[in-house]
Scaffold this motif. Structure first.
Motif, mmCIF file in Angstrom:
data_model
loop_
_atom_site.group_PDB
_atom_site.id
_atom_site.type_symbol
_atom_site.label_atom_id
_atom_site.label_comp_id
_atom_site.label_asym_id
_atom_site.label_seq_id
_atom_site.Cartn_x
_atom_site.Cartn_y
_atom_site.Cartn_z
ATOM 1 N N ARG A 115 0.822 -1.205 0.000
ATOM 2 C CA ARG A 115 0.000 0.000 0.000
ATOM 3 C C ARG A 115 0.858 1.259 0.000
ATOM 4 O O ARG A 115 2.058 1.235 0.276
ATOM 5 C CB ARG A 115 -0.922 0.004 1.230
ATOM 6 C CG ARG A 115 -1.877 -1.172 1.285
ATOM 7 C CD ARG A 115 -2.819 -1.180 0.126
ATOM 8 N NE ARG A 115 -3.801 -2.236 0.217
ATOM 9 C CZ ARG A 115 -4.692 -2.525 -0.713
ATOM 10 N NH1 ARG A 115 -4.705 -1.855 -1.837
ATOM 11 N NH2 ARG A 115 -5.559 -3.498 -0.541
ATOM 12 N N ASN A 116 0.198 2.390 -0.301
ATOM 13 C CA ASN A 116 0.820 3.716 -0.286
ATOM 14 C C ASN A 116 1.978 3.844 -1.272
ATOM 15 O O ASN A 116 2.946 4.556 -1.025
ATOM 16 C CB ASN A 116 1.296 4.073 1.130
ATOM 17 C CG ASN A 116 0.140 4.149 2.101
ATOM 18 O OD1 ASN A 116 -0.914 4.709 1.788
ATOM 19 N ND2 ASN A 116 0.317 3.578 3.280
ATOM 20 N N ARG A 118 3.101 4.729 -5.391
ATOM 21 C CA ARG A 118 2.642 5.573 -6.491
ATOM 22 C C ARG A 118 2.372 4.709 -7.719
ATOM 23 O O ARG A 118 3.254 3.984 -8.177
ATOM 24 C CB ARG A 118 3.674 6.658 -6.796
ATOM 25 C CG ARG A 118 3.742 7.739 -5.718
ATOM 26 C CD ARG A 118 4.749 8.831 -6.072
ATOM 27 N NE ARG A 118 6.120 8.334 -6.035
ATOM 28 C CZ ARG A 118 6.842 8.201 -4.921
ATOM 29 N NH1 ARG A 118 6.318 8.520 -3.756
ATOM 30 N NH2 ARG A 118 8.085 7.751 -4.981
ATOM 31 N N ARG A 136 -10.925 4.551 -7.487
ATOM 32 C CA ARG A 136 -10.739 3.178 -7.024
ATOM 33 C C ARG A 136 -9.354 2.976 -6.428
ATOM 34 O O ARG A 136 -9.193 2.307 -5.403
ATOM 35 C CB ARG A 136 -10.974 2.191 -8.181
ATOM 36 C CG ARG A 136 -12.434 2.038 -8.547
ATOM 37 C CD ARG A 136 -12.606 1.180 -9.797
ATOM 38 N NE ARG A 136 -14.006 0.845 -10.016
ATOM 39 C CZ ARG A 136 -14.883 1.662 -10.587
ATOM 40 N NH1 ARG A 136 -14.487 2.864 -11.018
ATOM 41 N NH2 ARG A 136 -16.142 1.290 -10.734
ATOM 42 N N ALA A 138 -7.475 5.308 -5.085
ATOM 43 C CA ALA A 138 -7.422 6.059 -3.828
ATOM 44 C C ALA A 138 -8.086 5.275 -2.699
ATOM 45 O O ALA A 138 -7.575 5.234 -1.566
ATOM 46 C CB ALA A 138 -8.090 7.417 -3.995
ATOM 47 N N ARG A 139 -9.226 4.651 -2.995
ATOM 48 C CA ARG A 139 -9.913 3.844 -1.978
ATOM 49 C C ARG A 139 -9.051 2.665 -1.530
ATOM 50 O O ARG A 139 -9.137 2.219 -0.384
ATOM 51 C CB ARG A 139 -11.244 3.315 -2.523
ATOM 52 C CG ARG A 139 -12.334 4.359 -2.639
ATOM 53 C CD ARG A 139 -13.715 3.707 -2.632
ATOM 54 N NE ARG A 139 -13.857 2.668 -3.644
ATOM 55 C CZ ARG A 139 -14.400 2.851 -4.846
ATOM 56 N NH1 ARG A 139 -14.842 4.050 -5.199
ATOM 57 N NH2 ARG A 139 -14.507 1.839 -5.697
ATOM 58 N N GLY A 140 -8.228 2.169 -2.443
ATOM 59 C CA GLY A 140 -7.355 1.053 -2.106
ATOM 60 C C GLY A 140 -6.076 1.471 -1.410
ATOM 61 O O GLY A 140 -5.241 0.632 -1.083
ATOM 62 N N GLY A 141 -5.898 2.776 -1.195
ATOM 63 C CA GLY A 141 -4.718 3.262 -0.498
ATOM 64 C C GLY A 141 -3.540 3.556 -1.406
ATOM 65 O O GLY A 141 -2.418 3.748 -0.940
ATOM 66 N N PHE A 142 -3.776 3.639 -2.717
ATOM 67 C CA PHE A 142 -2.701 3.897 -3.666
ATOM 68 C C PHE A 142 -2.694 5.363 -4.095
ATOM 69 O O PHE A 142 -3.740 6.004 -4.188
ATOM 70 C CB PHE A 142 -2.848 3.013 -4.903
ATOM 71 C CG PHE A 142 -2.836 1.544 -4.589
ATOM 72 C CD1 PHE A 142 -1.657 0.912 -4.269
ATOM 73 C CD2 PHE A 142 -4.013 0.811 -4.603
ATOM 74 C CE1 PHE A 142 -1.645 -0.446 -3.967
ATOM 75 C CE2 PHE A 142 -4.013 -0.547 -4.310
ATOM 76 C CZ PHE A 142 -2.827 -1.170 -3.991
ATOM 77 N N VAL A 143 -1.515 5.891 -4.349
ATOM 78 C CA VAL A 143 -1.349 7.252 -4.845
ATOM 79 C C VAL A 143 -1.241 7.192 -6.365
ATOM 80 O O VAL A 143 -0.452 6.417 -6.910
ATOM 81 C CB VAL A 143 -0.088 7.906 -4.239
ATOM 82 C CG1 VAL A 143 0.093 9.313 -4.794
ATOM 83 C CG2 VAL A 143 -0.167 7.910 -2.717
ATOM 84 N N CYS A 144 -2.029 8.019 -7.030
ATOM 85 C CA CYS A 144 -2.130 7.946 -8.487
ATOM 86 C C CYS A 144 -1.371 9.110 -9.146
ATOM 87 O O CYS A 144 -1.440 10.246 -8.687
ATOM 88 C CB CYS A 144 -3.612 8.004 -8.882
ATOM 89 S SG CYS A 144 -3.928 7.517 -10.553
#
Length: 235
Positions: A115-116, A118, A136, A138-144
């Motif tokens: 998680r977290n 990019r 989606r 962002a909800r999963g904890g990923f930075v886009c």
């Protein structure tokens, strides 16, 4: 029976079907997934519609989805990321579950990374404008991270090359955009357009380990559903 709503584009649909067949744990013909393909290249350009520069694809998408249901499909896959802008409207028109390609990608991400991190996106301007992936992720904890405007123009040019069968020309452009995202700090890059894996097929192993293929993710979701249904029939 799996229904495939394809033709958007042509090579991307063939790529999806090939990956599905190759990924199926089959020992004989009878082990493969029964499917029916609706090849609908006449559906209007999805990005143009989202950007309000072209006709609405929804009537064509709806007609194709309903025809698959009438033909006996018990689930539907659409190997076109941008078409998923109309996923809610399409799902409202049929009782057959329509797998969502972006959900499939997010579900696959924990297998690739923590998680977290990019995540870079290589996609059509329509997919990015519609936010099909950003929320989606962002909800999963990923930075886009998205390409800038100039690079996005180049990505669209490369996608058009694939649709025209000019894979070598597309590959040169697309690899440059991939390198830019990785150099900009992305840990992984989602190929969030089903044309893009065709362009990046020849990229080296050093790059491939950073790539997440939305086509393969959709294949995985189809297989998971099929195998779960097969297990239920056995027991």
């Amino acid at each position: 029976m799996l229904g495939v709503l394809g033709g958007m584009g042509a090579l991307a649909t063939v790529d999806f079907l090939g990956k599905l067949v190759r990924s199926t744990p089959a020992m004989c013909d009878q082990d493969h997934i029964p499917m029916i393909v609706r090849f609908a290249p006449s559906i209007p350009d999805r990005t143009a519609a989202i950007l309000e520069k072209g006709p609405d694809p929804l009537p064509g998408l709806r007609e194709a989805a309903v025809s698959l249901e009438k033909a006996g499909a018990t689930s539907i896959a659409i190997p076109c990321n941008t078409a998923h802008f109309w996923h809610p409207a399409l799902q409202a028109q049929t009782s057959v579950p329509i797998l969502h390609i972006a959900d499939a990608v997010v579900d696959a991400l924990p297998q690739h990374c923590f998680r977290n991190v990019r995540i870079g996106l290589l996609a059509t301007s329509g997919t990015l404008s519609a936010g099909i992936y950003q929320e989606r992720l962002a909800r999963g904890g990923f930075v886009c991270r998205l390409p800038n405007e100039k690079r996005q123009t180049e990505i669209m040019r490369a996608i058009r090359f694939v649709k025209a069968g000019q894979l070598a020309a597309s590959a040169v452009i697309m690899q440059e955009q991939l390198e830019d995202l990785l150099e900009g700090g992305c840990h992984y890059v989602v190929m969030a357009c089903t044309e893009i894996p065709l362009a990046l097929t020849s990229c080296g192993a050093d790059y491939k380990r950073f790539l997440i293929d939305s086509t393969e993710a959709l294949v995985g979701a189809c297989l998971k559903l099929h195998l779960s249904r097969t297990a239920q029939q056995v027991y």
